[in-house]
Design a protein around this motif. Structure first.
Motif: not given
Length: 248
Positions: A200-211
Motif C-alpha cells: 500500500y502506497r500513501k501517495p495514492a491515498q487521494d486517488a483512493v479517497n476520490e474514486t
C-alpha cells in the motif's frame, strides 16, 4: 521412477520463454547463476538462500536449485555439480502481483485480461526493449467485497491491508504491481472496483479517497511465496515427471 533427462540449460531455456526475459536488460534477465552438469530429476525452488540450504539439497537429493534472489548464496557449501538458476525481476512481474495469468485464473476471471500500466527498459546502447505490462484488469462474478477479500486471503495466505472504499459489490479487479495516483485513477476509469497490489502506497491515498476504490495490499513477500507455487506448477505441467520441491 523418473525417466526424464533434463539439463540446467533445458529448464533455463523454458523459463526464458515463459517469463519473456527479452523484455529486460541483459543484467536483469536471469538464467544460469551457477553451472551444473547433473541430469535434473529433482529441482528445489526457494526465494533466497537460507540456513540449512545445503542440508536440504542433500536430504532431498536435489539435482539443481532455482532461487529468486541468489545473491548471498554460499556456493562452496553445495556439491560442485549442483547448478543454480535464478530470475528476479521477470519472476516478480510475471508470477506475482502484476500481469500474471495463473493468478487471474485462480481469481476466477470471467473475461480476457486487459493490461494496465507499462514499463519499458532500454539496452546499454539506449535501444528500447519491448514494453511490458505491470498489471491486468479482469472481470469476476459479482460478489460482496468481503467475499472477494476472503478469496484473496485464501489464495495468498493473508493480506497486509484492506479498505472497502465505497464498494459494496465488486465485479472487476485491477491487479497491479505498483500503486500510484495515476494507476488507481486509471483502474477506476476502466471500471475496476478493487485494486489488488503488493504494498500500500500513501501517495495514492487521494486517488483512493476520490474514486472510492477498494484496495487489497497483500504484501510483497506473501505474493512472492504464492509465486513459488505458481512456478512449481508451471514446471510440473511442462515436465510431469520432474519432482519440484518448494521451500517457502
Amino acid at each position: 521412477m523418473n525417466n526424464i533427462t533434463l539439463s540446467l540449460t533445458d529448464i533455463s531455456d523454458f523459463l526464458r520463454n515463459e517469463l519473456a526475459v527479452e523484455r529486460y536488460p541483459a543484467d536483469e534477465q536471469g538464467g544460469i547463476y551457477r553451472p551444473g552438469n547433473r541430469p535434473i530429476a529433482r529441482l528445489g525452488i526457494a526465494l533466497e538462500p537460507f540456513v540449512g540450504l545445503a542440508d536440504w539439497v542433500e536430504q532431498e537429493q536435489l539435482d539443481a536449485l532455482w532461487l529468486h534472489r541468489p545473491w548471498h548464496l554460499q556456493a562452496d557449501t553445495l556439491p560442485s555439480d549442483v547448478g543454480v538458476l535464478y530470475h528476479h525481476l521477470p519472476f516478480d512481474e510475471t508470477l506475482t502481483i502484476g500481469y500474471c495469468e495463473p493468478l487471474a485464473s485462480q481469481l476466477d476471471a470471467t473475461s480476457d485480461l486487459e493490461p494496465i500500466g507499462y514499463k519499458q527498459a532500454v539496452t546499454k546502447t539506449g535501444e528500447p526493449l519491448p514494453k511490458r505490462a505491470i498489471g491486468m484488469l479482469l472481470d469476476i462474478n459479482g460478489q460482496e467485497f468481503d467475499e472477494c477479500l476472503d478469496h484473496v486471503k485464501d489464495l495468498l495466505g493473508n493480506y497486509d491491508r484492506a479498505e472497502a472504499g465505497r464498494q459494496h459489490d465488486v465485479d472487476r479487479i485491477a491487479v497491479v504491481g505498483a500503486m500510484t495516483d495515476e494507476l488507481v485513477r486509471e483502474a477506476a476509469e476502466r471500471g475496476a472496483n478493487v485494486y489488488l497490489t503488493g504494498q500500500y502506497r500513501k501517495p495514492a491515498q487521494d486517488a483512493v479517497n476520490e474514486t472510492g476504490m477498494a484496495v487489497i495490499a497483500v504484501g510483497h513477500r506473501r505474493s512472492e511465496e504464492w509465486g513459488l507455487g505458481a512456478l512449481a506448477d508451471l514446471l510440473r505441467t511442462r515436465w510431469p515427471d520432474l519432482t519440484v520441491l518448494v521451500h517457502a
